[in-house]
Scaffold this active site. Structure first.
Site, PDB file in Angstrom:
ATOM      1  N   SER A 146       0.828  -8.462   7.366  1.00 27.86           N
ATOM      2  CA  SER A 146       1.461  -8.192   5.646  1.00 27.86           C
ATOM      3  C   SER A 146       2.600  -9.157   5.695  1.00 27.86           C
ATOM      4  O   SER A 146       3.094  -9.746   6.963  1.00 27.86           O
ATOM      5  CB  SER A 146       2.034  -7.038   5.671  1.00 27.86           C
ATOM      6  OG  SER A 146       3.032  -7.078   4.814  1.00 27.86           O
ATOM      7  N   TYR A 159       5.339   1.712   7.665  1.00 30.78           N
ATOM      8  CA  TYR A 159       4.064   0.733   7.144  1.00 30.78           C
ATOM      9  C   TYR A 159       4.874  -0.956   7.658  1.00 30.78           C
ATOM     10  O   TYR A 159       4.331  -1.964   8.619  1.00 30.78           O
ATOM     11  CB  TYR A 159       3.656   0.189   5.566  1.00 30.78           C
ATOM     12  CG  TYR A 159       2.573  -1.059   5.260  1.00 30.78           C
ATOM     13  CD1 TYR A 159       1.612  -0.501   5.547  1.00 30.78           C
ATOM     14  CD2 TYR A 159       3.345  -1.819   4.877  1.00 30.78           C
ATOM     15  CE1 TYR A 159       0.408  -1.650   5.329  1.00 30.78           C
ATOM     16  CE2 TYR A 159       2.389  -2.854   4.640  1.00 30.78           C
ATOM     17  CZ  TYR A 159       1.051  -2.920   5.109  1.00 30.78           C
ATOM     18  OH  TYR A 159       0.040  -3.993   4.042  1.00 30.78           O
TER      19      TYR A 159
END
Length: 255
Positions: A146, A159
């Site tokens: 990400s 996350y």
């Protein structure tokens, strides 16, 4: 251009019922591979598989339902898949979740759940499949990272920590398996219009901020990730290893 051809390859894509994983599986199928779709629920996999079977021979789309965080389930599923179809040539560790909340308030159970799904699953599935790849002397592993490997924002600590760890795991896999003919790389999507980001897409202020700060001037689509995913799965990337490739419209280059 034949170096991008995936004909004859078997690709296992975790978390591929929808979103990025499903788009990557579709792209691999179109490039000639057989694909194995995965999520924990077999019944929920069938509509996704049925859609892809309209694009190719039915035998080119397989399903394997297992929980990517359950070591015993992963080992059993990979053993069954290998016995029937051979060790996968390509593995995409895509399964992921997001639970947002302030660091001072987010429950430890939620932290652990995100880290288990977004990071530990790639360790479990990755090493299980890699044993066969190393023994064979070839394989491609792609870990879906990400932009939060590089950037963070409030309320996304679990996350961001998990995805940053996944970047480190990618490099560690490269260090251990490259001499055995296995290439391991990360794909780091930017802000994509997916179910995971639905609340952000619907936030007019945040959406305007993203489009203003992204040189491409728009949210990404899942299809934006598929070209790089095919490249990293193909012979065209045989000397690319241990890298995290950002697919973010230029966001991390300028912010």
């Amino acid at each position: 251009m034949t170096s991008f051809d995936l004909t004859g390859k078997l690709a296992l894509v975790t978390g591929s019922r929808r979103g990025i994983g499903h788009a990557i599986a579709r792209a691999y199928l179109i490039a000639g591979a057989r694909v194995v779709l995965n999520c924990p629920d077999a019944d929920r996999l069938e509509p996704a598989a049925a859609e892809l079977r309209t694009l190719s021979a039915p035998g080119n789309v397989l399903t394997s339902a297992f929980d990517v965080t359950d070591e015993a389930a992963v080992e059993a599923a990979v053993a069954e898949l290998t016995a029937e179809h051979g060790c996968p040539d390509i593995l995409v560790n895509n399964a992921g979740i997001q639970i947002r909340g302030p660091l001072t308030e987010i429950p430890v159970a939620d932290w652990r759940k995100v880290v288990d799904v977004d990071l530990t699953s790639a360790f479990i599935v990755g090493r299980t499949v890699a044993r066969g790849m190393v023994a064979r002397g070839s394989g491609k592993i792609i870990n879906v990272c990400s932009v939060q490997n590089h950037l963070v924002r409030p309320t996304t600590a679990p996350y961001a920590a998990a995805k940053s760890g996944l970047g480190g795991l990618t490099r560690s896999m490269c260090a251990e398996w490259a001499r055995s003919g296995v290439q391991v790389n990360g794909l780091a999507p930017g802000y994509l219009d997916t179910d995971l980001n639905a609340s952000l897409v619907g936030d007019a202020e945040f959406s305007a901020w993203i489009t203003s700060r992204t040189p491409a001037g728009r949210w990404g689509e899942v299809e934006d990730v598929t070209g790089p995913a095919v490249w990293l799965a193909s012979a065209a990337s045989d000397f690319v290893n241990g890298q995290v490739v950002y697919v973010d419209g230029g966001l991390t280059a300028v912010i």
